[in-house]
Design an enzyme around this catalytic site. Structure first.
Site, short mmCIF file in Angstrom:
data_model
loop_
_atom_site.label_atom_id
_atom_site.label_comp_id
_atom_site.label_asym_id
_atom_site.label_seq_id
_atom_site.Cartn_x
_atom_site.Cartn_y
_atom_site.Cartn_z
N HIS A 169 -15.17 1.40 -2.36
CA HIS A 169 -14.09 0.54 -1.87
C HIS A 169 -13.13 1.27 -0.95
O HIS A 169 -12.00 0.83 -0.75
CB HIS A 169 -13.32 -0.07 -3.07
CG HIS A 169 -14.14 -1.05 -3.83
ND1 HIS A 169 -13.83 -1.46 -5.10
CD2 HIS A 169 -15.30 -1.69 -3.53
CE1 HIS A 169 -14.74 -2.32 -5.53
NE2 HIS A 169 -15.64 -2.47 -4.60
N ASN A 201 -14.98 2.46 -22.59
CA ASN A 201 -13.93 1.51 -22.25
C ASN A 201 -13.07 1.30 -23.48
O ASN A 201 -13.54 1.49 -24.60
CB ASN A 201 -14.56 0.17 -21.79
CG ASN A 201 -13.59 -0.64 -20.93
OD1 ASN A 201 -12.42 -0.78 -21.28
ND2 ASN A 201 -14.07 -1.15 -19.81
N VAL A 243 -9.92 3.99 -5.20
CA VAL A 243 -9.55 4.48 -3.86
C VAL A 243 -8.53 5.62 -3.96
O VAL A 243 -7.98 6.05 -2.95
CB VAL A 243 -8.96 3.31 -3.02
CG1 VAL A 243 -9.99 2.21 -2.81
CG2 VAL A 243 -7.69 2.75 -3.65
N ASP A 244 -8.33 6.13 -5.20
CA ASP A 244 -7.19 7.03 -5.45
C ASP A 244 -7.48 8.51 -5.22
O ASP A 244 -6.60 9.35 -5.43
CB ASP A 244 -6.67 6.80 -6.90
CG ASP A 244 -7.75 7.05 -7.96
OD1 ASP A 244 -7.71 6.40 -9.01
OD2 ASP A 244 -8.64 7.89 -7.73
N GLY A 264 -14.45 2.77 -17.53
CA GLY A 264 -13.19 2.14 -17.11
C GLY A 264 -13.32 1.09 -16.03
O GLY A 264 -12.53 1.07 -15.09
N THR A 265 -14.32 0.20 -16.18
CA THR A 265 -14.40 -0.91 -15.23
C THR A 265 -14.60 -2.22 -15.97
O THR A 265 -15.28 -2.27 -16.99
CB THR A 265 -15.54 -0.71 -14.20
OG1 THR A 265 -15.52 -1.79 -13.25
CG2 THR A 265 -16.90 -0.64 -14.86
N CYS A 296 -1.89 2.95 15.86
CA CYS A 296 -2.99 3.86 16.19
C CYS A 296 -2.55 4.85 17.28
O CYS A 296 -2.07 4.41 18.33
CB CYS A 296 -4.18 3.04 16.68
SG CYS A 296 -5.55 4.05 17.29
N TYR A 324 0.83 -1.22 0.00
CA TYR A 324 0.00 0.00 0.00
C TYR A 324 0.86 1.27 0.00
O TYR A 324 0.49 2.27 -0.61
CB TYR A 324 -1.01 -0.04 1.17
CG TYR A 324 -2.21 -0.84 0.75
CD1 TYR A 324 -2.27 -2.21 0.97
CD2 TYR A 324 -3.22 -0.26 -0.01
CE1 TYR A 324 -3.32 -2.97 0.49
CE2 TYR A 324 -4.28 -1.01 -0.50
CZ TYR A 324 -4.32 -2.37 -0.25
OH TYR A 324 -5.36 -3.11 -0.75
#
Ligand code: APR
Length: 250
Positions: free
Chosen positions: A116, A216, A100-101, A190-191, A150, A64
């Site tokens: 997501h 697409n 998620v960007d 775009g999926t 945390c 990540y």
């Protein structure tokens, strides 16, 4: 076809957009499937599942951190900008994204549903601590630690993204389905349309009698239900649609 789609969007009562990794490809962020897809090089079960994180949190955090650094270098591309403009023009009422960007938010989209999660948010594996850390703290603390902890309870932090086998955030999923039921036009960009329950969204619009437009570079699992298929790169097609809509709205 661009003219037809532009007219369709202008005359729509409630048009929404549904996006996947392909809309960010031209920002330099690798997609998951297809050519150069992440899942061609890495095994998702080793990097994007709760079991993988339990087994080897350091490896998952490495993955990540690599993705966060790549995404921090990325900027919204003309496709993200066009969608934000269409929202300002009142044409697109919401963007539902699997990405998620954070690029839709950066482009200025306001009514954004992230199914997501968001790679710039971290959350505690134990308590309810959650933080959006795009700035200094991310670069000088989170990304510097092997295993970010945390600040509340000292337990391990994790990226606030949805991993395979995990439930999607309930509020976002319900809102996405509610918007889909209400939409008479959805533009799917775009999926691959392979990952559920997110991929239900275009089907809900179709089943409610709505029109499905797909953008697409190749066919996807959504193409069979697309009423319009605009083959091409999102960064080229979306600006053309926005330009035609501006012309129509003169
Ligand atoms: N313009 C338009 N579409 C593109 C472009 C582009 N420049 N480049 C690639 N595409 C298309 C590909 O043809 C493919 O159909 O984008 C799609 C990307 O598909 P995936 O990589 O499967 O991404 P996505 O559909 O978003 O994956 C869904 O899977 O791994 C999980 O959680 C992850 O949100 C992700 C979910």
């Amino acid at each position: 076809m661009i003219k037809e789609v532009a007219r369709l969007l202008v005359s729509a009562k409630f048009a929404i957009a549904f996006t996947g990794a392909g809309i960010s490809a031209e920002s330099g962020i690798p997609t998951f499937r297809g050519k150069n897809g992440l899942w061609n090089r890495y095994r998702p079960e080793e990097l994007a599942t709760p079991e993988a994180f339990k087994r080897n949190p350091k490896l998952v955090w490495e993955f990540y951190k690599w993705r966060i650094k790549k995404i921090l270098e990325a900027r919204p591309n003309p496709a993200h900008m066009a969608l934000a403009e269409l929202e300002k023009l009142g044409i697109i009422k919401a963007v539902i994204t699997q990405n998620v960007d954070d690029l839709h938010r950066e482009a200025g989209t306001e009514n954004l549903i992230e199914l997501h999660g968001n790679i710039f948010r971290v959350r505690c594996t134990k308590c309810d601590f959650k933080e959006y850390v795009k700035g200094k703290r991310l670069l000088e603390e989170i990304l510097e630690e092997d295993l970010p902890k945390c600040p509340n309870c000292g337990s391990l932090l994790r990226p606030d993204v949805v991993w395979f086998g995990e439930p999607l955030p309930e509020k976002e999923l319900n809102e996405a389905f509610r918007l889909a039921e209400k939409s008479d036009v959805i533009i799917v960009i775009g999926t691959s349309g392979l990952v559920y329950p997110a991929a239900y969204v275009p089907y809900i619009v179709k089943e409610s009698g709505g029109t499905v437009v797909e953008v697409n570079i190749e066919n996807s699992a959504i193409t069979p239900i697309a009423d319009f298929f605009l083959k091409g790169k999102a960064g080229e097609v979306l600006p053309k649609i926005a330009q035609e809509i501006r012309r129509l709205s003169k």
